[in-house]
Design a protein around this motif. Structure first.
Motif, PDB file in Angstrom:
ATOM      1  N   ILE A 186       1.706   2.083  -3.414  1.00 26.40           N
ATOM      2  CA  ILE A 186       0.669   2.696  -4.082  1.00 26.40           C
ATOM      3  C   ILE A 186       0.682   4.177  -3.695  1.00 26.40           C
ATOM      4  CG2 ILE A 186      -1.627   2.826  -4.541  1.00 26.40           C
ATOM      5  CD1 ILE A 186      -1.866  -0.247  -4.192  1.00 26.40           C
ATOM      6  N   GLY A 187       1.115   4.386  -2.537  1.00 26.05           N
ATOM      7  CA  GLY A 187       1.061   5.869  -2.059  1.00 26.05           C
ATOM      8  C   GLY A 187       2.170   6.748  -2.702  1.00 26.05           C
ATOM      9  N   LEU A 188       3.239   5.855  -2.827  1.00 22.01           N
ATOM     10  CA  LEU A 188       4.307   6.396  -3.595  1.00 22.01           C
ATOM     11  C   LEU A 188       4.191   6.610  -4.910  1.00 22.01           C
ATOM     12  CD1 LEU A 188       7.524   7.071  -3.303  1.00 22.01           C
ATOM     13  CD2 LEU A 188       8.023   4.891  -3.976  1.00 22.01           C
ATOM     14  N   PHE A 232      -2.529  13.097  -1.472  1.00 19.01           N
ATOM     15  CA  PHE A 232      -3.193  11.969  -1.075  1.00 19.01           C
ATOM     16  C   PHE A 232      -2.294  10.837  -1.023  1.00 19.01           C
ATOM     17  CE2 PHE A 232      -5.867   8.362  -2.183  1.00 19.01           C
ATOM     18  CZ  PHE A 232      -6.771   8.550  -1.247  1.00 19.01           C
ATOM     19  N   GLY A 233      -1.241  10.546  -1.991  1.00 16.61           N
ATOM     20  CA  GLY A 233      -0.234   9.757  -1.667  1.00 16.61           C
ATOM     21  C   GLY A 233       0.680   9.964  -0.538  1.00 16.61           C
ATOM     22  N   ALA A 234       0.983  11.301  -0.470  1.00 16.82           N
ATOM     23  CA  ALA A 234       1.842  11.536   0.882  1.00 16.82           C
ATOM     24  C   ALA A 234       0.969  11.102   1.972  1.00 16.82           C
ATOM     25  CB  ALA A 234       2.286  13.174   0.924  1.00 16.82           C
ATOM     26  N   ILE A 244      -7.453  -0.239   4.540  1.00 20.15           N
ATOM     27  CA  ILE A 244      -6.051  -0.113   5.182  1.00 20.15           C
ATOM     28  C   ILE A 244      -5.827   1.135   5.973  1.00 20.15           C
ATOM     29  CG2 ILE A 244      -3.503   0.336   4.785  1.00 20.15           C
ATOM     30  CD1 ILE A 244      -3.907  -2.074   3.297  1.00 20.15           C
ATOM     31  N   LEU A 271       0.158   5.292   6.819  1.00 17.25           N
ATOM     32  CA  LEU A 271       0.928   3.532   7.046  1.00 17.25           C
ATOM     33  C   LEU A 271       1.876   3.904   8.270  1.00 17.25           C
ATOM     34  CD1 LEU A 271       0.743   2.524   3.578  1.00 17.25           C
ATOM     35  CD2 LEU A 271      -0.725   1.861   5.570  1.00 17.25           C
ATOM     36  N   MET A 291       0.836  -1.331   0.145  1.00 14.22           N
ATOM     37  CA  MET A 291       0.001  -0.042  -0.199  1.00 14.22           C
ATOM     38  C   MET A 291       0.957   1.218  -0.040  1.00 14.22           C
ATOM     39  SD  MET A 291      -3.257  -0.203  -0.156  1.00 14.22           S
ATOM     40  CE  MET A 291      -3.851  -1.536  -1.010  1.00 14.22           C
ATOM     41  N   ILE A 324      -1.225   8.792   2.396  1.00 14.67           N
ATOM     42  CA  ILE A 324      -1.261   7.496   2.808  1.00 14.67           C
ATOM     43  C   ILE A 324      -0.090   7.227   3.540  1.00 14.67           C
ATOM     44  CG2 ILE A 324      -1.454   5.384   1.575  1.00 14.67           C
ATOM     45  CD1 ILE A 324      -3.336   6.736  -0.505  1.00 14.67           C
ATOM     46  N   ILE A 325       1.020   7.419   2.635  1.00 13.84           N
ATOM     47  CA  ILE A 325       2.465   6.936   3.386  1.00 13.84           C
ATOM     48  C   ILE A 325       2.583   7.414   4.745  1.00 13.84           C
ATOM     49  CG2 ILE A 325       4.919   6.987   3.211  1.00 13.84           C
ATOM     50  CD1 ILE A 325       4.449   7.523   0.092  1.00 13.84           C
ATOM     51  N   PHE A 341      -7.707   1.235  -0.080  1.00 11.68           N
ATOM     52  CA  PHE A 341      -7.044   2.404   0.755  1.00 11.68           C
ATOM     53  C   PHE A 341      -8.042   2.477   1.906  1.00 11.68           C
ATOM     54  CE2 PHE A 341      -5.152   4.500  -3.022  1.00 11.68           C
ATOM     55  CZ  PHE A 341      -3.874   4.026  -2.820  1.00 11.68           C
ATOM     56  N   PHE A 385      -8.577   0.166  -5.869  1.00 12.16           N
ATOM     57  CA  PHE A 385      -7.581   0.800  -4.958  1.00 12.16           C
ATOM     58  C   PHE A 385      -8.238   1.638  -3.911  1.00 12.16           C
ATOM     59  CE2 PHE A 385      -4.383  -0.015  -8.288  1.00 12.16           C
ATOM     60  CZ  PHE A 385      -3.736  -1.246  -7.690  1.00 12.16           C
TER      61      PHE A 385
END
Lengths: 347, 358
Positions: free
Chosen positions: A139-141, B325-327, B278, B333, A136, B329-330, B275, B271
Motif C-alpha cells: 500500500i505504501g508502494l 507518506f508512502g515512502a 500497523i 515497516l 501494508m 510507511i515503507i 496504517f 486504510f
C-alpha cells in the motif's frame, strides 16, 4: 472433474450451492424462453458486454495472481502499477512524440526498473515478515508510485491511442443486431494471448519452471539453487508488463487517469472468487464478476421492486459493492475460491 | 536508575495485577491525565482543537477499535470506514429524532448500533480467513457507503445528501453545531477516549481478551482448548465496531459537524486507520495512540515543511506529500515492523537498566 463431482456430497455447503445454482440457471432459461425477441437480444447484449468487461478485470487480477503465487505477497499496488505504466506510455507518446511501437517497449523497460527498485528497496528488507506487513508495504508502494507518476506527468486525464480499433463491431451489429465495442473484443483477444503465453512460459521455459518451484515451496526452491531475488525481480517485471497491458486497455477506453488505480479494487473480488493462486481462476472469476455485475445493474432494481416493492432507482450505482457481495456469497460456499488450493488446517 | 520496579513491593493481588506495574509509569500516567484534563482545556485554541487534538482523539478511538479486531483477534478488516459511517449516521438519526437526548448517550448508542452491524458483517469470518476475509470486509465498506448515499431516509431527504450536525448538548454544554467552545469539544472527546481506553485495556487483560489472542495466535489450537471461535470472533467484531462506531459519531458530530459519506468514510479512511495500527504496533494499546498521533501529525508536518518551508505550489506539494507518506510507511515497516510501540518498549527496557549496559 468427474471424480471430484462423484465425491461431492449434496449435504455439504458446496452441494447446496450447486443445487441453488442449478435452480437459478433453470429459472433463467425458463425466463429467457418467456420474454420476447427484442428483450432476449438485449439480454444477450448485456451478457456479452459483461463478459468483455470481465476480461478487463481479469487483466488486473492476473498481475495479482502472478505476484501472490510466487512470493505470497498480496500486491495492493497492482492497480497503481497499471496507472503508472499508462502514465509513462502516454507521457512518452504525447509529450515526446515517440510512436507506439517504441513507447511500449520503453514503458516495459520502466516497469522492469520499477521491479528492480521494489526488490532492492522493499522486498529484500522484508523477507520473512508477516503477510499483513508485506501487504501494508505494497500500500505504501502504491502511494509512492502514484505520487511519482503525478510529479512526473501531472494528474489530468490523458487520452491514449495506441492504434487499437474503436467503435462498434460492424460484423456483430449487422449480422446479429448486437452492439459490442471493438476495443473490448480486442481486450479479450489480448487477454487470451496473454494467458496462453504465460501458461506456455511457466510450463516450458527454465525461468517459468523456477517460478513454479518458488510458488510451490520457497525453501525447497532455495535449496536446489534458485535465487529468490532474481525470481522476484522477474515476477514483478512480468506483473509490471501485465499492468501495462491493463493500463493500455483501460486507458484506451476511458483515458489515463487516477480512477485507473481504483480498478484494482474491482480485481479483488475477482481474485477471491477465482482463488488467489490460480491463473484460470482469475480469468473465470473475471468473467463471472463481469456478467454478474452487468446483470445486476440492469435487472436487480426490477427484481427487488417486484419481490419486495423496493424503489428500483435505489439499485443504481451498485457496481461498487455488488462484485464483493457476489464473491462473499461464493466464499461462504467455497472458502478457498473456485480454483484455490484446498485449505487443510493442522495444529 | 530511577525507573525500575525495585523497592515497589506488591502486598495484595490488586497491586500485583494493576495496569502499570512500575510506580513511575503510574505517576507519569496520572500526570498526563492531569495535564490533559486540567491544563490543556485552558490553553486550547481553535487550530489545536480542530487540526490536532480532536483528530488525534477520534482516530485514537478508531485505532483502538481496529486494533482489538486486527491486532488482538487477528481478523484483518478493511471495513473501518464503513463502520465509522454507521456510527456517524446513527448519531445523525438519533440527534435529529431525539433532540433532547444527551450527546454522550447519542455517541454510546451509535456505538451499540455499529456493534450490531459489525457483528453482522463479522459472520463471514467464521468461514473465511486471512486475506479472503480482508477482501470480504471490503464488501461491508462499499455496501455501507453506497447505502448511506442512496437511501434518502438516512440523510433525512436533504437536498445535498450531506448530513449536518444540529446543536446538541452534553451535560448542558453545547458540543456539536456551529457555536462550540474548543475546551468543551476537547473534554467531551477526551473523556470518551480515556474512559473507553481503560475499559478496552481491562477487557484485553481479562478472559475475553485472552480468548481473542488465542484465536489470533492459532484458531484451531484455541478451539481445541475450549475457546469458542463463534463467541470470540463475533465479540471481537462487536467490541471493535462499538469503538469504531463511537469514533465515527464523534468524527461527524463533534469534529467536522458535516460530512459527505463517500469523502469522509471511503476506503481511504479504512486504510488510514489500518496504517495507524500497523505503524503504532499491532496488538498494543499504546500503539493505537502512537499510531494515531503519527498519522494525524505527519501530513500537517509535511504540509508545513513543503508549502511554507519550500514555498511549493499546493498541487505539487500534494504529490510530494503522497510520495513521502508512502515512502515513510515503507521505511517504517522495514525499520520496525512491530511499530512504534516496540520502540517504546525498547526505550523502557533500556531505561530500567540504565546506566548499566546489562
Amino acid at each position: 472433474m468427474m471424480a471430484s463431482l462423484s465425491r461431492l456430497r449434496l449435504a455439504s455447503p458446496e452441494g447446496v450451492g450447486l443445487l441453488l445454482l442449478a435452480a437459478y440457471a433453470a429459472y433463467g432459461l425458463f425466463w429467457l424462453g418467456s420474454i420476447d425477441e427484442r428483450d432476449r437480444l438485449f439480454f444477450y447484449e448485456v451478457t456479452l458486454s459483461g463478459l468483455l468487461a470481465g476480461v478487463m478485470y481479469s487483466l488486473v487480477a492476473l498481475g495479482f495472481v502472478l505476484i501472490f503465487k510466487s512470493s505470497g505477497i498480496f500486491n495492493f499496488s497492482q492497480g497503481v502499477m497499471a496507472l503508472f505504466a499508462g502514465l509513462f506510455l502516454t507521457g512518452f507518446m504525447n509529450d515526446f512524440g515517440v510512436p507506439a511501437f517504441l513507447a511500449i517497449p520503453l514503458t516495459v523497460a520502466v516497469m522492469v526498473a520499477v521491479a528492480f527498485a521494489v526488490e532492492r528497496f522493499v522486498l529484500r528488507h522484508l523477507v520473512n515478515q508477516e503477510p499483513i506487513i508485506l501487504f501494508m508495504a505494497t500500500i505504501g508502494l502504491a502511494f509512492v508510485l502514484e505520487g511519482v507518476g503525478d510529479i512526473l506527468w501531472g494528474s489530468d486525464v490523458k487520452p491514449l491511442d495506441v492504434g487499437l480499433p474503436r467503435g462498434a463491431s460492424d460484423f456483430l451489429l449487422d449480422g446479429y443486431g448486437l452492439y459490442v465495442e471493438k476495443l473490448e473484443i480486442a481486450a479479450a483477444a489480448v487477454a487470451a494471448v496473454l494467458v496462453v503465453a504465460l501458461s506456455l512460459f511457466s510450463q516450458y521455459t527454465r525461468i517459468g519452471r523456477a517460478l513454479r518451484a518458488v510458488a510451490d515451496d520457497h525453501q525447497a526452491a532455495l535449496s536446489v539453487g534458485i535465487s529468490l531475488r532474481t525470481i522476484w525481480v522477474i515476477v514483478w517485471s512480468i506483473a509490471g508488463a501485465v499492468a501495462l497491458v491493463a493500463g493500455i486497455m483501460w486507458g484506451s477506453k476511458s483515458g489515463v487517469q487516477f480512477s485507473l488505480a481504483l480498478i484494482a479494487l474491482k480485481a479483488l473480488p475477482v481474485l477471491i472468487l477465482g482463488g488467489f493462486t490460480s491463473i484460470p481462476g482469475a480469468i473465470l472469476g473475471g468473467l463471472i464478476i463481469g456478467v454478474g455485475e452487468k446483470w445486476a445493474e440492469i435487472y436487480l432494481g426490477e427484481v427487488m421492486n417486484a419481490l419486495f416493492g423496493l424503489n428500483a432507482s435505489w439499485f443504481t450505482a451498485i457496481e461498487n459493492w455488488f462484485a464483493y457481495v457476489l464473491a462473499l456469497a461464493f466464499l461462504l460456499v467455497r472458502p478457498q475460491g473456485l480454483f484455490g488450493e484446498k485449505i487443510i488446517e493442522r495444529v | 536508575m530511577i525507573y525500575r520496579e525495585t523497592g515497589d513491593f506488591k502486598t495484595s493481588y490488586a497491586d500485583d495485577q494493576q495496569i502499570f506495574p512500575i510506580a513511575q509509569d503510574r505517576f507519569a500516567f496520572l500526570a498526563l491525565m492531569a495535564v490533559a484534563f486540567l491544563v490543556v482545556p485552558f490553553l486550547i485554541d481553535d487550530y489545536w482543537e480542530k487540526s490536532i487534538l480532536l483528530p488525534f482523539l477520534v482516530y485514537a478511538l478508531a485505532a483502538i477499535g481496529l486494533n482489538i479486531l486486527t491486532g488482538y483477534c487477528g481478523q484483518v478488516s478493511l471495513g473501518t470506514g464503513g463502520f465509522m459511517a454507521v456510527g456517524a449516521y446513527s448519531a445523525y438519526k438519533l440527534m435529529t429524532a431525539f433532540p433532547s437526548l444527551d450527546m454522550s448517550l447519542v455517541v454510546i448508542t451509535s456505538g451499540l448500533i455499529t456493534a450490531m452491524v459489525g457483528m453482522l458483517f463479522g459472520l463471514p469470518s467464521l468461514r473465511i480467513k486471512g486475506f479472503y476475509l480482508a477482501v470480504a470486509t471490503l464488501a461491508a465498506q462499499f455496501f455501507l457507503v453506497w447505502l448511506f448515499n442512496k437511501i434518502p431516509w438516512f440523510y433525512n431527504y436533504s437536498a445535498t445528501g450531506q448530513i449536518t450536525a444540529p446543536e446538541r448538548f452534553a451535560f448542558g454544554v453545547p458540543v456539536t453545531g456551529p457555536a462550540t467552545d474548543p475546551w468543551a469539544t476537547y473534554l467531551f472527546c477526551l473523556a470518551f477516549v480515556v474512559l473507553f481506553g481503560l475499559i478496552a485495556k481491562n477487557l484485553l487483560r481479562g478472559r475475553i481478551g485472552r480468548s481473542w489472542m488465542a484465536i489470533r495466535d492459532m484458531d484451531i489450537a484455541a478451539e481445541i482448548i475450549g475457546v469458542d471461535p463463534l463467541k470470540a470472533k463475533l465479540s471481537a467484531f462487536g467490541v471493535s465496531s462499538f469503538y469504531i462506531g463511537m469514533a465515527g459519531a464523534l468524527y461527524f458530530a463533534v469534529l467536522f459537524g458535516a460530512v459527505e459519506v463517500g469523502e469522509a468514510f471511503g476506503i481511504n479512511a479504512s486504510f488510514e486507520v489500518m496504517f495507524m495500527i500497523i505503524i503504532g504496533g499491532l496488538g498494543s494499546m499504546m500503539g493505537s495512540f502512537l499510531g494515531a498521533g503519527f498519522v494525524v501529525l505527519l501530513p500537517i508536518l509535511l504540509k508545513t515543511v513543503l508549502v511554507d518551508g519550500f514555498d511549493l505550489g499546493t498541487a505539487f506539494a500534494k504529490y510530494i506529500e503522497i510520495t513521502a507518506f508512502g515512502a515513510l510507511i515503507i521505511t517504517f515497516l522495514i525499520a520496525e515492523p512491530h511499530g512504534l510501540a516496540r520502540l517504546w518498549a525498547i526505550v523502557k527496557e533500556r531505561l530500567r537498566i540504565w546506566p548499566f549496559p546489562h
